[in-house]
Scaffold this motif. Structure first.
Motif, PDB file in Angstrom:
ATOM      1  N   GLU A   7       5.218  -9.718   1.692  1.00  0.00           N
ATOM      2  CA  GLU A   7       6.356  -8.805   1.686  1.00  0.00           C
ATOM      3  C   GLU A   7       6.097  -7.614   0.773  1.00  0.00           C
ATOM      4  O   GLU A   7       6.483  -6.482   1.087  1.00  0.00           O
ATOM      5  CB  GLU A   7       7.616  -9.548   1.247  1.00  0.00           C
ATOM      6  CG  GLU A   7       8.123 -10.555   2.272  1.00  0.00           C
ATOM      7  CD  GLU A   7       9.445 -11.186   1.851  1.00  0.00           C
ATOM      8  OE1 GLU A   7       9.828 -11.010   0.675  1.00  0.00           O
ATOM      9  OE2 GLU A   7      10.089 -11.832   2.695  1.00  0.00           O
ATOM     10  N   ASP A   8       5.433  -7.847  -0.364  1.00  0.00           N
ATOM     11  CA  ASP A   8       5.118  -6.740  -1.267  1.00  0.00           C
ATOM     12  C   ASP A   8       4.149  -5.757  -0.618  1.00  0.00           C
ATOM     13  O   ASP A   8       4.285  -4.536  -0.795  1.00  0.00           O
ATOM     14  CB  ASP A   8       4.522  -7.284  -2.568  1.00  0.00           C
ATOM     15  CG  ASP A   8       5.566  -7.983  -3.429  1.00  0.00           C
ATOM     16  OD1 ASP A   8       6.768  -7.737  -3.210  1.00  0.00           O
ATOM     17  OD2 ASP A   8       5.189  -8.780  -4.308  1.00  0.00           O
ATOM     18  N   ILE A   9       3.158  -6.276   0.106  1.00  0.00           N
ATOM     19  CA  ILE A   9       2.221  -5.386   0.796  1.00  0.00           C
ATOM     20  C   ILE A   9       2.943  -4.591   1.871  1.00  0.00           C
ATOM     21  O   ILE A   9       2.690  -3.400   2.069  1.00  0.00           O
ATOM     22  CB  ILE A   9       1.058  -6.201   1.406  1.00  0.00           C
ATOM     23  CG1 ILE A   9       0.171  -6.756   0.296  1.00  0.00           C
ATOM     24  CG2 ILE A   9       0.230  -5.346   2.360  1.00  0.00           C
ATOM     25  CD1 ILE A   9      -0.522  -5.685  -0.536  1.00  0.00           C
ATOM     26  N   LEU A  10       3.859  -5.230   2.578  1.00  0.00           N
ATOM     27  CA  LEU A  10       4.647  -4.521   3.584  1.00  0.00           C
ATOM     28  C   LEU A  10       5.453  -3.402   2.937  1.00  0.00           C
ATOM     29  O   LEU A  10       5.482  -2.267   3.438  1.00  0.00           O
ATOM     30  CB  LEU A  10       5.579  -5.509   4.290  1.00  0.00           C
ATOM     31  CG  LEU A  10       6.601  -4.902   5.268  1.00  0.00           C
ATOM     32  CD1 LEU A  10       5.907  -4.132   6.389  1.00  0.00           C
ATOM     33  CD2 LEU A  10       7.503  -5.995   5.849  1.00  0.00           C
ATOM     34  N   ALA A  11       6.111  -3.695   1.814  1.00  0.00           N
ATOM     35  CA  ALA A  11       6.902  -2.678   1.124  1.00  0.00           C
ATOM     36  C   ALA A  11       6.024  -1.547   0.619  1.00  0.00           C
ATOM     37  O   ALA A  11       6.372  -0.361   0.755  1.00  0.00           O
ATOM     38  CB  ALA A  11       7.669  -3.322  -0.033  1.00  0.00           C
ATOM     39  N   ALA A  12       4.846  -1.894   0.037  1.00  0.00           N
ATOM     40  CA  ALA A  12       3.948  -0.861  -0.470  1.00  0.00           C
ATOM     41  C   ALA A  12       3.432   0.032   0.653  1.00  0.00           C
ATOM     42  O   ALA A  12       3.332   1.252   0.495  1.00  0.00           O
ATOM     43  CB  ALA A  12       2.775  -1.514  -1.205  1.00  0.00           C
TER      44      ALA A  12
END
Length: 300
Positions: A7-12
């Motif tokens: 999810e963090d990679i998606l947000a970034a």
């Protein structure tokens, strides 16, 4: 399920796309799903997340949650608490009125929303430009760097919460005027042709084993009951035949009364002989009965 690192990679990645001009009035330009797929695959080579339906569905769920959060935060007397865990600071009466206005907010109060600021940047209609774009790009690189530093170690370190088992609603990220993204489908097709995952063979559950056992037990019980019923029927027939043997002997011409008495005992003691006698034609019964009397005399 998505891991927190995914999810963090998606947000970034969405922040990077926002900073580099991929964001339009109607959402994101065509091909953005492929960009996200590439970012996820670069960080997690074994990921099976695809643009459709996984990424599109996750972004749709985020956008819906952001809309609910924005509605909640626009009310007076509602804000974030002072613990830094991105949870609401709100009175019970205020929250009850919020839930009455929108039932979908019912389970949002005690949940943490650390992506609130990120979602504001991604989903608000204002385009990033100049210094704002640089700040967004720096935030994206910082978030991406934090995940890259620990993703290889903690890629599978995921503990699902209750909300993870609630299916995420599918909500389009943009309206129908946005060009259709075919590149993600093509990449998905290519991946499916190069990688074939054999289906896992499901182990029989305890319930299935129990049902199979009960089914076999039912069949064996039926067979045994059928055998018992036949036996009972046979015994009943033989018992009735013993009761009627004297009358049947009276139909055989040539027998004296003492002989009939004696034959009642002989036939009654030997069910096989009684069966033979009953099954014989009438003209053969006298000879058979006289032979039985003669055999009994020899034994005596």
């Amino acid at each position: 399920m998505w891991t927190p690192q995914e999810e963090d990679i998606l947000a970034a990645t969405l922040l990077e796309l926002t900073a580099t001009g991929w964001k339009s009035d109607n959402g994101f330009r065509a091909g953005y799903l492929s960009k996200i797929e590439d970012s996820l695959r670069a960080e997690f080579p074994n990921t099976d997340l695809k643009g459709n339906p996984h990424i599109n569905s996750k972004i749709g769920a985020w956008k819906k949650s952001y809309g609910l959060l924005r509605s909640i935060m626009s009310r007076t007397g509602v804000g974030w608490n002072h613990h830094g865990d991105h949870k609401f600071d709100c009175s019970d009466d205020k929250w009850e009125r919020i839930v009455q206005a929108d039932k979908e907010t019912k389970f949002m109060r005690n949940k943490s929303w650390p992506l609130w600021e990120t979602w504001k940047t991604i989903f608000d209609k204002d385009r990033a430009s100049g210094v704002a774009a640089e700040e967004i790009g720096a935030a994206a690189k910082s978030l991406h760097g934090q995940v890259s530093g620990g993703s290889q170690v903690h890629e599978n370190d995921y503990h699902p919460s209750f909300e993870d088992f609630i299916p995420e609603p599918y909500t389009p990220v943009s309206n129908h005027n946005e060009p259709h993204d075919d590149s993600s489908k093509n990449s998905g097709k290519q991946a499916s042709t190069t990688k074939t995952i054999p289906p896992k063979r499901k182990k029989p559950s305890p319930d299935a084993e129990l049902m199979e056992f009960l089914g076999n037990l039912h069949e064996r019980t039926d067979a045994r009951l059928e055998m018992i019923s036949k036996r009972i029927g046979y015994e009943f027939d033989m018992g009735q035949a013993r009761q009627e043997v004297f009358d049947k002997l009276g139909t055989v011409e040539g027998l004296t009364l003492p002989q009939r008495y004696r034959l009642c005992n002989i036939l009654g003691d030997k069910p096989q002989r009684l069966e033979v006698f009953i099954g014989m034609p009438a003209n053969a019964r006298l000879g058979y009965l006289l032979c039985l009397i003669e055999d009994e005399q020899k034994k005596g």
